[in-house]
Design a protein around this motif. Structure first.
Motif, PDB file in Angstrom:
ATOM      1  N   SER A   1       0.806  -1.223   0.000  1.00 25.72           N
ATOM      2  CA  SER A   1       0.000   0.000   0.000  1.00 25.72           C
ATOM      3  C   SER A   1       0.839   1.274   0.000  1.00 25.72           C
ATOM      4  CB  SER A   1      -0.940   0.013   1.213  1.00 25.72           C
ATOM      5  OG  SER A   1      -0.196   0.011   2.417  1.00 25.72           O
ATOM      6  N   ASP A   2       2.102   1.171   0.396  1.00 26.68           N
ATOM      7  CA  ASP A   2       2.958   2.361   0.476  1.00 26.68           C
ATOM      8  C   ASP A   2       4.386   1.956   0.128  1.00 26.68           C
ATOM      9  OD1 ASP A   2       4.497   4.596   1.219  1.00 26.68           O
ATOM     10  OD2 ASP A   2       3.124   5.116   2.833  1.00 26.68           O
ATOM     11  N   GLU A   3       4.936   2.566  -0.907  1.00 24.41           N
ATOM     12  CA  GLU A   3       6.251   2.190  -1.425  1.00 24.41           C
ATOM     13  C   GLU A   3       7.353   2.284  -0.375  1.00 24.41           C
ATOM     14  OE1 GLU A   3       8.955   0.848  -4.282  1.00 24.41           O
ATOM     15  OE2 GLU A   3       6.762   0.949  -4.384  1.00 24.41           O
ATOM     16  N   GLN A   4       7.244   3.224   0.567  1.00 24.87           N
ATOM     17  CA  GLN A   4       8.315   3.387   1.546  1.00 24.87           C
ATOM     18  C   GLN A   4       8.455   2.184   2.475  1.00 24.87           C
ATOM     19  OE1 GLN A   4       7.940   6.160   4.851  1.00 24.87           O
ATOM     20  NE2 GLN A   4       5.719   6.323   4.516  1.00 24.87           N
ATOM     21  N   TYR A   5       7.402   1.363   2.559  1.00 24.84           N
ATOM     22  CA  TYR A   5       7.448   0.190   3.430  1.00 24.84           C
ATOM     23  C   TYR A   5       7.776  -1.102   2.675  1.00 24.84           C
ATOM     24  CZ  TYR A   5       4.977   3.336   6.598  1.00 24.84           C
ATOM     25  OH  TYR A   5       4.618   4.400   7.378  1.00 24.84           O
ATOM     26  N   LYS A   6       7.929  -1.006   1.368  1.00 25.53           N
ATOM     27  CA  LYS A   6       8.159  -2.203   0.566  1.00 25.53           C
ATOM     28  C   LYS A   6       9.501  -2.849   0.924  1.00 25.53           C
ATOM     29  CE  LYS A   6       8.128  -3.860  -4.211  1.00 25.53           C
ATOM     30  NZ  LYS A   6       7.996  -3.468  -5.641  1.00 25.53           N
ATOM     31  N   GLY A   7       9.477  -4.134   1.210  1.00 34.44           N
ATOM     32  CA  GLY A   7      10.696  -4.879   1.517  1.00 34.44           C
ATOM     33  C   GLY A   7      11.142  -4.815   2.954  1.00 34.44           C
ATOM     34  N   MET A   8      10.440  -4.056   3.802  1.00 35.19           N
ATOM     35  CA  MET A   8      10.874  -3.979   5.199  1.00 35.19           C
ATOM     36  C   MET A   8      10.624  -5.318   5.897  1.00 35.19           C
ATOM     37  SD  MET A   8       7.963  -1.710   7.156  1.00 35.19           S
ATOM     38  CE  MET A   8       6.271  -2.301   7.349  1.00 35.19           C
ATOM     39  N   GLY A   9      11.440  -5.600   6.902  1.00 37.17           N
ATOM     40  CA  GLY A   9      11.287  -6.840   7.649  1.00 37.17           C
ATOM     41  C   GLY A   9      11.999  -6.730   8.987  1.00 37.17           C
ATOM     42  N   THR A  10      11.940  -7.797   9.752  1.00 38.74           N
ATOM     43  CA  THR A  10      12.574  -7.789  11.070  1.00 38.74           C
ATOM     44  C   THR A  10      12.874  -9.212  11.532  1.00 38.74           C
ATOM     45  OG1 THR A  10      12.337  -7.030  13.380  1.00 38.74           O
ATOM     46  CG2 THR A  10      10.348  -7.825  12.301  1.00 38.74           C
ATOM     47  N   THR A  11      13.932  -9.338  12.314  1.00 35.85           N
ATOM     48  CA  THR A  11      14.178 -10.576  13.036  1.00 35.85           C
ATOM     49  C   THR A  11      13.364 -10.541  14.326  1.00 35.85           C
ATOM     50  OG1 THR A  11      16.004  -9.743  14.400  1.00 35.85           O
ATOM     51  CG2 THR A  11      16.556 -10.564  12.187  1.00 35.85           C
ATOM     52  N   LEU A  12      13.338 -11.654  15.028  1.00 25.77           N
ATOM     53  CA  LEU A  12      12.698 -11.707  16.339  1.00 25.77           C
ATOM     54  C   LEU A  12      13.347 -12.810  17.163  1.00 25.77           C
ATOM     55  CD1 LEU A  12      10.268 -10.923  18.269  1.00 25.77           C
ATOM     56  CD2 LEU A  12       9.113 -12.921  17.281  1.00 25.77           C
ATOM     57  N   VAL A  13      13.783 -12.471  18.364  1.00 27.49           N
ATOM     58  CA  VAL A  13      14.196 -13.488  19.320  1.00 27.49           C
ATOM     59  C   VAL A  13      13.504 -13.170  20.635  1.00 27.49           C
ATOM     60  CG1 VAL A  13      16.293 -12.260  20.096  1.00 27.49           C
ATOM     61  CG2 VAL A  13      16.153 -14.755  20.313  1.00 27.49           C
ATOM     62  N   GLY A  14      12.992 -14.195  21.304  1.00 26.19           N
ATOM     63  CA  GLY A  14      12.229 -13.936  22.514  1.00 26.19           C
ATOM     64  C   GLY A  14      12.359 -15.034  23.549  1.00 26.19           C
ATOM     65  N   LEU A  15      12.011 -14.674  24.779  1.00 25.97           N
ATOM     66  CA  LEU A  15      11.909 -15.625  25.884  1.00 25.97           C
ATOM     67  C   LEU A  15      10.552 -15.392  26.530  1.00 25.97           C
ATOM     68  CD1 LEU A  15      13.381 -17.828  27.540  1.00 25.97           C
ATOM     69  CD2 LEU A  15      14.223 -16.009  29.035  1.00 25.97           C
ATOM     70  N   ALA A  16       9.698 -16.412  26.486  1.00 23.89           N
ATOM     71  CA  ALA A  16       8.322 -16.278  26.947  1.00 23.89           C
ATOM     72  C   ALA A  16       8.063 -17.192  28.136  1.00 23.89           C
ATOM     73  CB  ALA A  16       7.359 -16.611  25.810  1.00 23.89           C
ATOM     74  N   PHE A  17       7.324 -16.675  29.122  1.00 19.14           N
ATOM     75  CA  PHE A  17       6.885 -17.459  30.275  1.00 19.14           C
ATOM     76  C   PHE A  17       5.369 -17.554  30.215  1.00 19.14           C
ATOM     77  CE2 PHE A  17       5.491 -17.811  34.740  1.00 19.14           C
ATOM     78  CZ  PHE A  17       6.222 -18.919  35.145  1.00 19.14           C
ATOM     79  N   TYR A  18       4.878 -18.792  30.098  1.00 17.40           N
ATOM     80  CA  TYR A  18       3.441 -19.031  29.961  1.00 17.40           C
ATOM     81  C   TYR A  18       3.043 -20.194  30.866  1.00 17.40           C
ATOM     82  CZ  TYR A  18      -0.907 -20.814  27.849  1.00 17.40           C
ATOM     83  OH  TYR A  18      -2.184 -21.284  27.641  1.00 17.40           O
TER      84      TYR A  18
END
Length: 247
Positions: free
Chosen positions: A109-126
């Motif tokens: 929907s918006d060219e400025q955001y095309k191709g953006m991404g991110t890694t993610l590492v987490g520690l969750a307590f459930y």
């Protein structure tokens, strides 16, 4: 009762013009700042810490990392009760599909955001269980009895090929044009002991500070801010973020 002392920090470094990393600690988001807290957890509690390293899309990785962490925080606290590890895995895979669609749709929907991404590492307590989460090349470490151990595997070309020649090329992430993203989810409850230190970080930390330096710093009691400052002092070629949890 499980007590955890947590420090976190996220800094732009010496080269980048903006910080595309973000850290989540409970309900607190950290970027260009530091944060520390103490949490006391019972088996009925939920708690999440995570680091996201954004990239791409005309430097709008900051949007991708923020979207991923805000969405994950809401999703995690909205999980139904009574899930077993298989249920957690199934729900997380569904969340990954959802956040990939959100990130990709912004790019359409918006060219400025095309191709953006991110890694993610987490520690969750459930509900009394600890889970590690990993998508990309940000890392989770355990520091115990003077020994530093990487608990996650980098989803990177260098790791696949067993070489360091392509250290900045990742093979898996949220968004970033990845059509087949995946997330490693591992229950690590049995391995968590009193006295342990767990560290989550972006590659801006580990690219600047090899494991033996990190070991020395952690042995000397460095917190997240100290570690980020050391990475910046070593060159700070990327944004640098980490979170240190003392059990």
């Amino acid at each position: 009762m499980i007590t955890i002392h947590i420090t976190s920090a996220s800094k732009v470094g010496c080269v980048r013009s903006q910080n595309e990393d973000m850290v989540l600690v409970g309900n607190h988001f950290v970027r260009n700042d530091g944060f520390k807290t103490r949490v006391d957890l019972t088996n009925s509690d939920r708690y999440l810490v995570a680091v996201a390293d954004g990239m791409g899309g005309h430097n709008r990785g900051d949007v991708a990392s923020s979207d991923a962490l805000h969405n994950l925080q809401f999703f995690f606290h909205d999980l139904p009760t009574g899930l077993n590890p298989g249920g957690i895995n199934e729900m997380m895979v569904g969340w990954l599909d959802s956040i990939n669609n959100i990130v990709a749709s912004k790019g359409r929907s918006d060219e400025q955001y095309k191709g953006m991404g991110t890694t993610l590492v987490g520690l969750a307590f459930y509900e009394g269980e600890f889970y590690s989460l990993n998508c990309g090349d940000s890392r989770l470490y355990r520091f115990r009895d003077g020994e530093l151990t990487q608990l996650t595997s980098d989803h990177s070309l260098s790791n696949m090929l067993g070489s360091s020649q392509h250290s900045n090329i990742i093979t898996n992430c949220i968004g970033g044009g990845c059509s087949t993203s995946f997330i490693d989810i591992v229950k690590i409850t049995a391995d968590v002991k009193a006295g342990d230190v767990y560290m989550l970080c972006s590659d801006g930390l580990t690219d600047m500070l090899p494991d033996h330096i990190l070991t020395t710093l952690l042995t000397n009691g460095s917190d997240a801010n100290n570690l980020c400052d050391a990475a910046v002092a070593a060159g700070g070629l990327d944004n640098v973020s980490c979170c240190v949890l003392q059990f």
